[in-house]
Scaffold this motif. Structure first.
Motif, mmCIF file in Angstrom:
data_model
loop_
_atom_site.group_PDB
_atom_site.id
_atom_site.type_symbol
_atom_site.label_atom_id
_atom_site.label_comp_id
_atom_site.label_asym_id
_atom_site.label_seq_id
_atom_site.Cartn_x
_atom_site.Cartn_y
_atom_site.Cartn_z
ATOM 1 N N TYR A 23 116.953 29.389 36.593
ATOM 2 C CA TYR A 23 116.891 28.284 37.141
ATOM 3 C C TYR A 23 115.597 27.896 38.178
ATOM 4 O O TYR A 23 114.775 27.018 38.561
ATOM 5 C CB TYR A 23 118.067 27.338 37.673
ATOM 6 C CG TYR A 23 118.426 27.738 38.839
ATOM 7 C CD1 TYR A 23 118.254 26.972 40.285
ATOM 8 C CD2 TYR A 23 119.433 28.742 39.178
ATOM 9 C CE1 TYR A 23 118.724 27.298 41.259
ATOM 10 C CE2 TYR A 23 119.974 29.169 40.118
ATOM 11 C CZ TYR A 23 119.398 28.480 41.423
ATOM 12 O OH TYR A 23 120.064 29.066 42.684
ATOM 13 N N GLU A 24 115.540 29.148 39.141
ATOM 14 C CA GLU A 24 114.534 29.121 40.157
ATOM 15 C C GLU A 24 113.203 28.961 39.811
ATOM 16 O O GLU A 24 112.280 28.882 40.594
ATOM 17 C CB GLU A 24 114.999 30.154 41.008
ATOM 18 C CG GLU A 24 116.191 30.083 41.840
ATOM 19 C CD GLU A 24 115.898 29.636 43.317
ATOM 20 O OE1 GLU A 24 114.817 28.536 43.308
ATOM 21 O OE2 GLU A 24 116.871 29.509 44.075
ATOM 22 N N LEU A 51 115.473 21.271 33.756
ATOM 23 C CA LEU A 51 116.803 21.712 34.429
ATOM 24 C C LEU A 51 118.042 20.757 34.010
ATOM 25 O O LEU A 51 119.090 20.925 33.700
ATOM 26 C CB LEU A 51 116.747 21.732 35.856
ATOM 27 C CG LEU A 51 115.700 23.051 36.248
ATOM 28 C CD1 LEU A 51 115.939 22.869 37.808
ATOM 29 C CD2 LEU A 51 116.156 24.204 36.027
ATOM 30 N N ALA A 55 111.838 26.661 38.082
ATOM 31 C CA ALA A 55 111.341 25.439 37.874
ATOM 32 C C ALA A 55 110.263 25.176 39.018
ATOM 33 O O ALA A 55 110.884 25.271 40.318
ATOM 34 C CB ALA A 55 112.315 24.407 37.679
ATOM 35 N N HIS A 59 121.439 21.369 40.333
ATOM 36 C CA HIS A 59 121.496 21.891 38.931
ATOM 37 C C HIS A 59 122.385 23.096 38.918
ATOM 38 O O HIS A 59 123.283 23.358 38.111
ATOM 39 C CB HIS A 59 120.287 22.010 38.141
ATOM 40 C CG HIS A 59 119.920 20.392 37.861
ATOM 41 N ND1 HIS A 59 120.420 19.515 37.224
ATOM 42 C CD2 HIS A 59 118.638 19.930 38.530
ATOM 43 C CE1 HIS A 59 119.613 18.600 37.145
ATOM 44 N NE2 HIS A 59 118.551 18.659 37.824
ATOM 45 N N PHE A 96 112.052 26.829 31.535
ATOM 46 C CA PHE A 96 112.515 26.623 32.850
ATOM 47 C C PHE A 96 111.364 26.077 33.653
ATOM 48 O O PHE A 96 111.009 27.006 34.748
ATOM 49 C CB PHE A 96 113.243 27.753 33.525
ATOM 50 C CG PHE A 96 114.599 27.691 32.820
ATOM 51 C CD1 PHE A 96 115.497 26.895 33.170
ATOM 52 C CD2 PHE A 96 114.798 28.774 31.947
ATOM 53 C CE1 PHE A 96 117.081 27.230 32.338
ATOM 54 C CE2 PHE A 96 115.889 28.851 31.053
ATOM 55 C CZ PHE A 96 117.352 28.030 31.409
ATOM 56 N N THR A 124 110.079 22.368 41.149
ATOM 57 C CA THR A 124 110.663 21.334 41.729
ATOM 58 C C THR A 124 111.211 21.772 43.252
ATOM 59 O O THR A 124 111.254 22.792 43.513
ATOM 60 C CB THR A 124 111.729 20.775 40.825
ATOM 61 O OG1 THR A 124 112.178 19.382 41.431
ATOM 62 C CG2 THR A 124 112.913 21.612 40.691
ATOM 63 N N GLN A 169 113.757 22.875 46.265
ATOM 64 C CA GLN A 169 115.109 23.459 46.168
ATOM 65 C C GLN A 169 116.381 22.667 46.183
ATOM 66 O O GLN A 169 117.115 23.081 45.546
ATOM 67 C CB GLN A 169 115.024 24.394 47.512
ATOM 68 C CG GLN A 169 116.292 25.660 47.470
ATOM 69 C CD GLN A 169 115.815 26.601 46.440
ATOM 70 O OE1 GLN A 169 114.705 26.901 46.145
ATOM 71 N NE2 GLN A 169 116.571 26.955 45.804
ATOM 72 N N GLN A 187 111.854 19.708 36.768
ATOM 73 C CA GLN A 187 113.435 19.054 36.986
ATOM 74 C C GLN A 187 113.861 18.609 35.630
ATOM 75 O O GLN A 187 115.003 18.576 35.320
ATOM 76 C CB GLN A 187 113.077 17.987 38.049
ATOM 77 C CG GLN A 187 114.072 17.299 38.241
ATOM 78 C CD GLN A 187 114.074 15.893 39.177
ATOM 79 O OE1 GLN A 187 112.977 16.220 39.957
ATOM 80 N NE2 GLN A 187 114.760 15.042 38.950
ATOM 81 N N LYS A 246 117.045 21.677 42.445
ATOM 82 C CA LYS A 246 117.335 23.356 41.789
ATOM 83 C C LYS A 246 118.645 23.533 42.159
ATOM 84 O O LYS A 246 119.639 24.043 41.354
ATOM 85 C CB LYS A 246 116.346 24.514 42.364
ATOM 86 C CG LYS A 246 115.096 24.289 41.496
ATOM 87 C CD LYS A 246 114.277 25.467 41.621
ATOM 88 C CE LYS A 246 113.480 25.579 43.251
ATOM 89 N NZ LYS A 246 112.469 26.943 43.092
ATOM 90 N N ASP A 247 119.040 23.409 43.572
ATOM 91 C CA ASP A 247 120.384 23.779 43.779
ATOM 92 C C ASP A 247 121.419 23.022 43.275
ATOM 93 O O ASP A 247 122.581 23.175 43.192
ATOM 94 C CB ASP A 247 120.373 23.753 45.339
ATOM 95 C CG ASP A 247 119.756 24.991 46.118
ATOM 96 O OD1 ASP A 247 119.492 25.879 45.359
ATOM 97 O OD2 ASP A 247 119.786 25.007 47.302
#
Length: 602
Positions: A108-109, A43, A111, A121, A37, A113, A115, A40, A118-119
């Motif tokens: 996932y947090e 994810l 990664a 995905h 992880f 990239t 926010q 991007q 991330k949100d």
């Protein structure tokens, strides 16, 4: 279920060895958060691997309902005719997919990239988790809620009891609210949403579907003691559907050709360009992503459309077919005259032709069959590549329109203007006169009232007509079973589905050209050899069938032996309420975790 979109085959083939097979195993046995992880791309790869959406197999799903006659061993029929227990009903209690989704949400947090990305995905993962739990709630009602991956050493969580339905559904709605707020639409580049995978509008459609399901379920199922909260879910379904409608992103596919428009949704090589389709599952035989089902949809074996479905389609002028004189004993060649065009795109009609044949198709009959052939989902071609490369519409804009109309009708606030921007758009495409709210409520359909005795009040007629609309619009697409369950209409499944009607032995025209094509003879008679078979005026030999009742040595079963409706089975079906709206936790799981108590009489 289709697991991966076409474009991912190449992508997964070039992934590094530590990543490429992680989706087929528990995540922590193949990857660690620190290794995977990071970006991007990580994810996106993970969530693209979680794609799982309905495909053409859904065209066979109605065999569990009153839409079809079937000799298949489908679960609902087995339950109603057997001795169902927690020992012999064992499917559905699987949790591997939830583990993979929760593993992603826990990591996932990490990664590197934005926010926003991330949100997006995380929203997809919560959308999939919501669907996962929605399926569990439909089957079991109360189930354990897990928001994190289970630790094999955590005895407390492993032996957790069932959480109440209200908690589960609230959690599902929270997941969908997050997903609706953060998942990007198809036009977004931050990040790009791959074709044939869910986007914001897919989330919204599922959000509306679940809200409508739960609202009506709570309204019509007093055993839950949740009726007081039904309207809040119906209001949510109304609001979300209206947001989809007001987005301007979608429209009903209507070129003014009722004889073609509706059918193109189910035999298209490319649904991505169709403005009615919110999400499609794509197939392409040339890329080893073909559907094996399209070649068997038009068959005469285990499943076939039922006459009760055929009867429900309206006349073109908006009147009820069942109000026509002699409707219940009408022969096949007359049933399709001046009807809702959706019927002719769903069931083969007199005069229908295989693309390679000069003469109209003569309905093939047999004793495992209703006589009606399914057209929906079948592509009439001799090219096997095209046949198995037909896309499937996962979500259609039509569903948003009908969810909007139904939620308003159930809330008692439906207006004619609401109907005109929802139900009547579908009727216009089908060449059917528009629904009039006042007329529907003033004169509810007696047969529909009998089918749905729990419906009452000032909006009774409207609710019944919207239920008709759902049945015909989504016939043989896999919606019917869930609809019957949420409406508490399980007693409709007790009736054994019937097929075509034949008033007696003798010759029958099946193509509508005025010439007999088949002959029904008595069970004691002998079918002659081809050389001595009778011919019609065109010089074509008649097709012979021996008619009788079930267990007779015949080729066609009629309800009265020498006359009546085609039938595929007899016997007694029993639907125990409310027990059969639910399934038991498999006994093997109860033995492992005694805290999993059975409910609703199981």
């Amino acid at each position: 279920m289709k697991k991966l979109p076409i474009y991912l085959i190449a992508a997964l083939a070039v992934t590094t060895s530590c990543n490429k097979d992680f989706l087929n195993r528990y995540p922590e046995t193949a990857i660690t958060p620190e290794v995977f992880f990071k970006t991007q791309e990580d994810l996106a790869l993970y969530m693209n691997g979680m794609v799982s959406q309905p495909g053409t197999g859904a065209y066979f799903s109605d065999q569990n309902t009153d839409n079809c006659a079937t000799t298949a061993a489908v679960e609902m029929k087995n339950i109603m005719t057997g001795t169902p227990t927690a020992t012999n009903i064992t499917g559905g209690w699987d949790w591997g997919r939830l583990r993979n989704l929760n593993y992603f949400l826990e990591n996932y947090e990490r990664a590197a990239t934005t926010q926003e990305i991330k949100d997006h995905h995380a929203g997809l993962a919560k959308y999939y988790r919501a669907i996962f739990y929605f399926e569990k709630v439909k089957r079991y009602s109360d189930v354990p809620w897990y928001s994190k991956p289970l630790d094999p050493s955590d005895a407390e969580q492993l032996n957790k009891a069932r959480d109440p339905r209200a908690l589960i559904v609230d959690s599902v709605m929270n997941d969908l609210a997050f997903a609706a707020a953060h998942v990007k639409d198809r036009s977004s580049n931050t990040p790009a949403v791959p074709t044939n995978t869910p986007d914001k509008w897919s989330v919204m459609m599922m959000y509306a579907r679940i809200a409508l399901h739960e609202g009506t379920y709570r309204k019509y199922h007093p055993e839950l003691s949740l009726g007081g909260s039904a309207n809040s879910f119906l209001e949510k379904a109304r609001d979300i559907s209206l947001e989809i409608m007001n987005s301007g992103e979608f429209q009903i596919y209507n070129t003014g050709k009722p004889e073609a428009d509706y059918g193109l949704l189910f035999n298209s090589q490319d649904l991505n360009s169709n403005k009615e389709v919110i999400l499609a599952t794509a197939y392409d035989q040339t890329k080893q992503m073909g559907s094996s089902n399209n070649g068997t949809i038009f068959g005469d074996y285990e499943g076939s459309p039922a006459r009760s479905l055929v009867n429900e389609y309206l006349m073109k002028n908006g009147t009820r077919f069942t109000d026509q004189p002699g409707a219940m004993q009408m022969p096949f060649t007359q049933e399709f005259q001046n009807r809702d065009a959706r019927l002719m795109h769903t069931v083969a009609y007199p005069g229908w032709k295989f693309v390679a044949d000069a003469a109209p198709y003569i309905q093939k009959l047999n004793k495992k069959f209703s006589g009606y052939h399914q057209l929906k989902g079948y592509y009439n071609t001799t090219d096997n590549i095209l046949l198995n490369s037909v896309d499937f519409p996962v979500y259609r804009y039509a569903e948003a329109l009908l969810a909007y109309a139904e939620s308003l009708a159930e809330l008692g606030t439906l207006t004619q203007a609401d109907l005109d921007k929802s139900v009547n758009l579908l009727r216009a495409r089908a060449g059917v006169a528009p629904m009039n709210l006042a007329a529907a409520n003033a004169n509810p359909d007696f047969l529909l009232s009998t089918s749905y005795p729990l419906v009452s009040g000032a909006m009774e007629g409207a609710i019944l007509e919207i239920r008709r609309e759902r049945r015909v619009e989504f016939a043989l697409e896999g919606y019917r079973f869930d609809d019957l369950m949420r409406w508490a209409a399980g007693q409709l499944l007790v009736k054994i589905p019937q097929g075509m009607y034949f008033p007696g032995l003798g010759k029958y025209d099946m193509t509508g050209d005025g010439h007999e094509d088949i002959i029904l003879i008595d069970k004691t008679a002998t079918i002659p050899p081809d050389a001595t078979k009778e011919k019609n005026a065109l010089g074509v030999r008649l097709v012979y069938y021996k008619a009788g009742t079930i267990n007779d040595d015949v080729t066609v079963y009629l309800s009265n032996g020498t006359n009546g409706y085609m039938v595929t089975e007899t016997g007694t079906r029993t639907f125990i309420e409310p027990k059969y709206y639910y399934r038991p936790v498999p006994q093997s799981q109860v033995l492992l975790n005694p805290n999993l108590k059975q409910i609703f009489g199981w």
